[in-house]
Scaffold this motif. Structure first.
Motif, PDB file in Angstrom:
ATOM      1  N   ASP A  96       0.881  -1.118   0.331  1.00 40.62           N
ATOM      2  CA  ASP A  96      -0.045   0.089   0.057  1.00 40.62           C
ATOM      3  C   ASP A  96       0.906   1.128   0.022  1.00 40.62           C
ATOM      4  O   ASP A  96       1.203   2.003   1.044  1.00 40.62           O
ATOM      5  N   TYR A  97       1.456   1.597  -1.276  1.00 40.16           N
ATOM      6  CA  TYR A  97       2.264   2.674  -1.388  1.00 40.16           C
ATOM      7  C   TYR A  97       1.682   3.944  -0.939  1.00 40.16           C
ATOM      8  O   TYR A  97       2.321   4.775  -0.384  1.00 40.16           O
ATOM      9  N   GLU A  98       0.536   4.211  -1.014  1.00 37.09           N
ATOM     10  CA  GLU A  98      -0.133   5.594  -0.821  1.00 37.09           C
ATOM     11  C   GLU A  98      -0.238   5.891   0.584  1.00 37.09           C
ATOM     12  O   GLU A  98       0.078   6.867   1.019  1.00 37.09           O
ATOM     13  N   GLN A  99      -0.441   4.443   1.331  1.00 36.74           N
ATOM     14  CA  GLN A  99      -0.549   4.724   2.850  1.00 36.74           C
ATOM     15  C   GLN A  99       0.895   4.967   3.429  1.00 36.74           C
ATOM     16  O   GLN A  99       1.182   5.843   4.415  1.00 36.74           O
ATOM     17  N   LEU A 100       1.956   4.389   2.642  1.00 39.18           N
ATOM     18  CA  LEU A 100       3.359   4.724   3.160  1.00 39.18           C
ATOM     19  C   LEU A 100       3.854   5.932   3.006  1.00 39.18           C
ATOM     20  O   LEU A 100       4.550   6.581   3.833  1.00 39.18           O
ATOM     21  N   MET A 124       1.753  11.443   4.654  1.00 41.22           N
ATOM     22  CA  MET A 124       2.354  12.170   5.918  1.00 41.22           C
ATOM     23  C   MET A 124       1.646  12.221   6.776  1.00 41.22           C
ATOM     24  O   MET A 124       2.143  12.437   8.268  1.00 41.22           O
ATOM     25  N   MET A 125       0.402  11.991   6.988  1.00 40.23           N
ATOM     26  CA  MET A 125      -0.459  12.152   8.390  1.00 40.23           C
ATOM     27  C   MET A 125      -0.669  10.782   8.876  1.00 40.23           C
ATOM     28  O   MET A 125      -1.193  10.649   9.916  1.00 40.23           O
TER      29      MET A 125
END
Length: 133
Positions: free
Chosen positions: A91-95, A98-99
């Protein structure tokens, strides 16, 4: 115009050291103002043992907080030890969010009948020197 953002996760066990770099690239098309995201990661494993690994294979599995993973194997003793049969979906977007405060990854490595597991995380916050007035 291209904008790049990269995060480097690092960790170390008794026999292995690992870094995982996740890169996010925005391609901005000025004419249509279209944003296209290219998400991906690059894993680097370093063996810390005294005897070199010249044969056999190394299996690995890298997991994120949502149990998504990337796994594969590295065949030792070849001119270029490349990662084979990589599969999974991190899950690259979650990694890259920044939040999201909990970004730790878990890596499991198996080689020559041995195994090791440790955590990869972002570096601790960078501290700046105190300003003198």
């Amino acid at each position: 115009m291209k904008r790049n953002k990269a995060m480097t996760f690092a960790g170390k066990g008794e026999a292995w050291k690992a870094t995982y770099v996740v890169t996010h690239q925005d391609k901005v098309n000025a004419q249509h103002t279209i944003f296209q995201d290219e998400l991906g990661g690059k894993l680097k494993l370093q063996y810390l043992g005294e005897e070199p690994l010249n044969y056999g294979k190394v299996d690995y599995r890298l997991e994120d907080m949502t149990d998504r993973f990337v796994e594969g194997e590295i065949v030792m003793g070849t001119d270029e030890a490349r990662m084979k049969e990589t599969k999974g979906n991190m899950d690259y977007e979650q990694l890259l969010d920044m939040m999201n405060p909990n970004k730790d990854l878990t890596i499991k490595i198996g080689w020559n009948g041995c195994s090791e597991q440790f955590t990869l995380g972002l570096p601790k916050r960078i501290r700046f020197g105190k300003s003198k007035h």
